[in-house]
Design an enzyme around this catalytic site. Structure first.
Site, PDB file in Angstrom:
ATOM      1  CG  ASN A  21      -2.134  -0.985   0.907  1.00 45.84           C
ATOM      2  OD1 ASN A  21      -2.276  -1.502  -0.203  1.00 45.84           O
ATOM      3  ND2 ASN A  21      -2.926  -1.249   1.933  1.00 45.84           N
TER       4      ASN A  21
ATOM      5  NE  ARG B 194     -12.110  -0.900  -1.214  1.00 45.17           N
ATOM      6  CZ  ARG B 194     -10.943  -1.467  -1.472  1.00 45.17           C
ATOM      7  NH1 ARG B 194     -10.870  -2.452  -2.340  1.00 45.17           N
ATOM      8  NH2 ARG B 194      -9.850  -1.057  -0.885  1.00 45.17           N
TER       9      ARG B 194
ATOM     10  CB  ILE C 186     -12.987  -0.643   7.644  1.00 48.61           C
ATOM     11  CG1 ILE C 186     -12.192  -0.500   8.958  1.00 48.61           C
ATOM     12  CG2 ILE C 186     -12.505   0.366   6.602  1.00 48.61           C
ATOM     13  CD1 ILE C 186     -12.147   0.869   9.584  1.00 48.61           C
TER      14      ILE C 186
HETATM   15  C1  UD1 Z   1      -6.611   1.460   1.764  1.00 44.34           C
HETATM   16  C2  UD1 Z   1      -5.852   0.197   1.441  1.00 44.34           C
HETATM   17  C3  UD1 Z   1      -6.664  -1.026   1.842  1.00 44.34           C
HETATM   18  C4  UD1 Z   1      -7.127  -0.944   3.282  1.00 44.34           C
HETATM   19  C5  UD1 Z   1      -7.784   0.400   3.571  1.00 44.34           C
HETATM   20  C6  UD1 Z   1      -8.131   0.574   5.031  1.00 44.34           C
HETATM   21  C7  UD1 Z   1      -4.588   0.906  -0.515  1.00 44.34           C
HETATM   22  C8  UD1 Z   1      -4.381   0.782  -1.992  1.00 44.34           C
HETATM   23  N1  UD1 Z   1      -5.592   0.186  -0.010  1.00 44.34           N
HETATM   24  O1  UD1 Z   1      -7.777   1.400   0.948  1.00 44.34           O
HETATM   25  O2  UD1 Z   1      -5.822  -2.171   1.681  1.00 44.34           O
HETATM   26  O3  UD1 Z   1      -8.082  -1.963   3.510  1.00 44.34           O
HETATM   27  O4  UD1 Z   1      -6.922   1.469   3.168  1.00 44.34           O
HETATM   28  O5  UD1 Z   1      -6.996   0.425   5.801  1.00 44.34           O
HETATM   29  O6  UD1 Z   1      -3.840   1.574   0.174  1.00 44.34           O
HETATM   30  N2  UD1 Z   1     -14.448   5.869   2.162  1.00 44.34           N
HETATM   31  C9  UD1 Z   1     -15.495   6.688   1.811  1.00 44.34           C
HETATM   32  N3  UD1 Z   1     -15.265   7.668   0.882  1.00 44.34           N
HETATM   33  C10 UD1 Z   1     -14.046   7.856   0.319  1.00 44.34           C
HETATM   34  C11 UD1 Z   1     -12.980   7.011   0.690  1.00 44.34           C
HETATM   35  C12 UD1 Z   1     -13.221   6.026   1.617  1.00 44.34           C
HETATM   36  O7  UD1 Z   1     -16.614   6.544   2.292  1.00 44.34           O
HETATM   37  O8  UD1 Z   1     -13.903   8.761  -0.516  1.00 44.34           O
HETATM   38  C13 UD1 Z   1     -14.684   4.780   3.133  1.00 44.34           C
HETATM   39  C14 UD1 Z   1     -14.561   3.413   2.471  1.00 44.34           C
HETATM   40  O9  UD1 Z   1     -15.751   2.995   1.875  1.00 44.34           O
HETATM   41  C15 UD1 Z   1     -14.190   2.522   3.640  1.00 44.34           C
HETATM   42  C16 UD1 Z   1     -13.321   3.446   4.490  1.00 44.34           C
HETATM   43  O10 UD1 Z   1     -13.648   4.778   4.088  1.00 44.34           O
HETATM   44  O11 UD1 Z   1     -15.339   2.168   4.374  1.00 44.34           O
HETATM   45  C17 UD1 Z   1     -11.843   3.182   4.371  1.00 44.34           C
HETATM   46  O12 UD1 Z   1     -11.428   3.477   3.109  1.00 44.34           O
HETATM   47  P1  UD1 Z   1      -9.957   4.017   2.790  1.00 44.34           P
HETATM   48  O13 UD1 Z   1      -9.176   4.275   4.032  1.00 44.34           O
HETATM   49  O14 UD1 Z   1     -10.097   5.101   1.788  1.00 44.34           O
HETATM   50  O15 UD1 Z   1      -9.351   2.763   2.117  1.00 44.34           O
HETATM   51  P2  UD1 Z   1      -8.677   2.677   0.734  1.00 44.34           P
HETATM   52  O16 UD1 Z   1      -7.779   3.866   0.516  1.00 44.34           O
HETATM   53  O17 UD1 Z   1      -9.680   2.331  -0.298  1.00 44.34           O
END
Ligand code: UD1
Length: 417
Positions: free
Chosen positions: A23, A121, A326
């Site tokens: 990541n 996501r 999450i």
């Molecule tokens: C990153 C990691 C993934 C890990 C996650 C949480 C990478 C490529 N992937 O994913 O392996 O599982 O962190 O540790 O680094 N959310 C929203 N709106 C947004 C963005 C996120 O609602 O614009 C929500 C998502 O649906 C989820 C939560 O926030 O429920 C966590 O997402 P996020 O921390 O953004 O994870 P990723 O960056 O997708």
């Protein structure tokens, strides 16, 4: 399609070396766009998600040179700001090109990113952040056209401390005019790794690793080199394996404090955890008790280790509870674990796991990356043969997993379907 075939119950002993963090690397590679000349990234894991990012860079016109674990990227020849739908969808981290291309060229056109299907996501926080910096986001179905006359620093509060949104906003803000403050920013170690890289390029970022990140925009950023930190999720997966093996498997080349939340659960379960500055070995004791695990953002228990810790909880006498907070669809591994002899009940976002389990080999499917890792762990301790279908998901995140496990005595092979 690939399948991994494991003959279980072998005597596992030896050392497993952790690779560079998936990541982190997945953010550092697109960050190369921001530098005006060549960047060198060391300790890059050899996983298929990195191949996909390299393909995107080459498509945009960049030069990419891949050594053993070194990636040299020169983006001075980039001549395209559009990423096609099929490549955008290949992986989640394609979204980092949104922030990087917007930051450098004030324009990007791409599609909704791919990634493991573990929940809806959304990327609304990324887009809101870009808009706060002065960009216009035009959505046409799953296509996004993001443009800015000029990016200007802003105060941005994230409704959730999203890893992806924090990094993407950093990318766009690093070349914006003035100062940006990200409040309720994600604190994962990968964020600090990315901030260090950008600072090496000449950026001014303070507070990475805390919930308030302050970014002062720069006119241009120069080439430099950086190193990917060890992968805390790969490390955690193998530390769980070390616990299941019970005495002789040592995990090396990790930063133990990055997996404190896991190590503390292992103490609670009754294990003896021996930690050195960059290695961990877990030993069974006469004590064994079930635990409650709840996934949270860093430094809480990582959602990415929720699936890998499940086979360990299955092996413990009593009923453990695991709550996923999450993602809404991250229990797809459970029916397969039950086919392997488990007694796991799903109730909403909580699973109840009753052990101990006598694991038995059968045919299962890796529905996503960490589900696949979890099935590998269960298979290593199962009687007979386990066939894990759709194993390509596992190769997206675990470098040389077959070789690493063979080295400690596992009987494992990979085949093309
Ligand atoms: C990153 C990691 C993934 C890990 C996650 C949480 C990478 C490529 N992937 O994913 O392996 O599982 O962190 O540790 O680094 N959310 C929203 N709106 C947004 C963005 C996120 O609602 O614009 C929500 C998502 O649906 C989820 C939560 O926030 O429920 C966590 O997402 P996020 O921390 O953004 O994870 P990723 O960056 O997708």
């Amino acid at each position: 399609m690939k399948k991994i075939i494991i003959e279980g119950k072998k005597d596992l002993k030896g050392k497993i070396k952790v690779s560079g963090a998936k990541n982190s690397a997945l953010a550092l590679v697109p960050a190369a766009i921001l530098a005006k000349d060549e960047v060198v990234i060391e300790n890059v894991p050899n996983i298929s998600d990195i191949d996909s990012l390299s393909e995107i860079l080459v498509n945009l016109g960049a030069k990419v040179e891949r050594g053993n674990s070194t990636l040299k990227v020169d983006t001075s020849s980039v001549n395209k700001l559009i990423i096609s739908e099929d490549i955008s969808k290949k992986l989640r981290a394609s979204y980092y090109f949104m922030g990087a291309l917007l930051g450098k060229y004030n324009k990007v056109e791409m599609y909704f990113p791919g990634g493991c299907s573990i929940g809806s996501r959304p990327i609304d926080l990324h887009l809101k952040g870009f808009e706060a910096l002065g960009a216009k986001v035009k959505e046409d179905g799953n296509k996004y056209i993001i443009t800015a006359k000029k990016l200007k620093g802003a105060n941005i509060y994230l409704d959730f401390p999203s890893v992806g949104a924090t990094i993407n906003i950093m990318f766009a803000a690093v070349m914006a005019e003035g100062e940006t403050v990200i409040e309720n920013a994600a604190k994962e170690p990968e964020i600090s790794n990315v901030a260090t890289f950008l600072n090496n390029m000449g950026a001014e970022i303070r507070g990475a690793g805390t919930s308030e990140i302050i970014i002062r925009g720069a006119k241009d950023l120069k080439g430099c080199s950086t190193e990917v930190i060890p992968d805390r999720i790969e490390a955690g997966t193998y530390v769980v394996l070390s616990a299941m093996a019970g005495k002789n498997v040592e995990v090396e080349n990790l930063i133990p404090s990055h997996i404190d939340s896991l190590l503390i659960k292992l103490y609670e379960l009754g294990f003896d955890v021996k930690t050195k500055s960059n290695s961990v070995i877990v030993k069974k004791t006469s004590v064994e008790r079930p635990v409650i695990v709840r996934t949270q953002v860093y430094p809480g228990f990582p959602t990415d280790l929720q699936q890998p810790i499940t086979p360990l909880l299955m092996s413990i006498k009593g009923t453990s509870e695991l709550e996923e907070t999450i993602y809404e669809n991250r229990f797809q591994h459970v029916p397969y674990l039950n086919d392997m002899g488990g007694k796991i009940k799903v109730k909403g976002q909580v699973i109840k796991i009753t052990g101990p389990t006598s694991f038995k080999g059968t045919t299962v499917r890796a529905t996503d990356l960490r589900a696949g890792a979890c099935l590998v762990l269960a298979a290593l301790f199962a009687k007979g043969t386990t066939v894990i279908e759709d194993a390509q998901h596992i190769l997206r995140g675990y470098e040389n997993i077959v070789e690493k496990l063979e080295n400690i005595g596992a009987s494992i092979k990979i085949e093309e379907d």
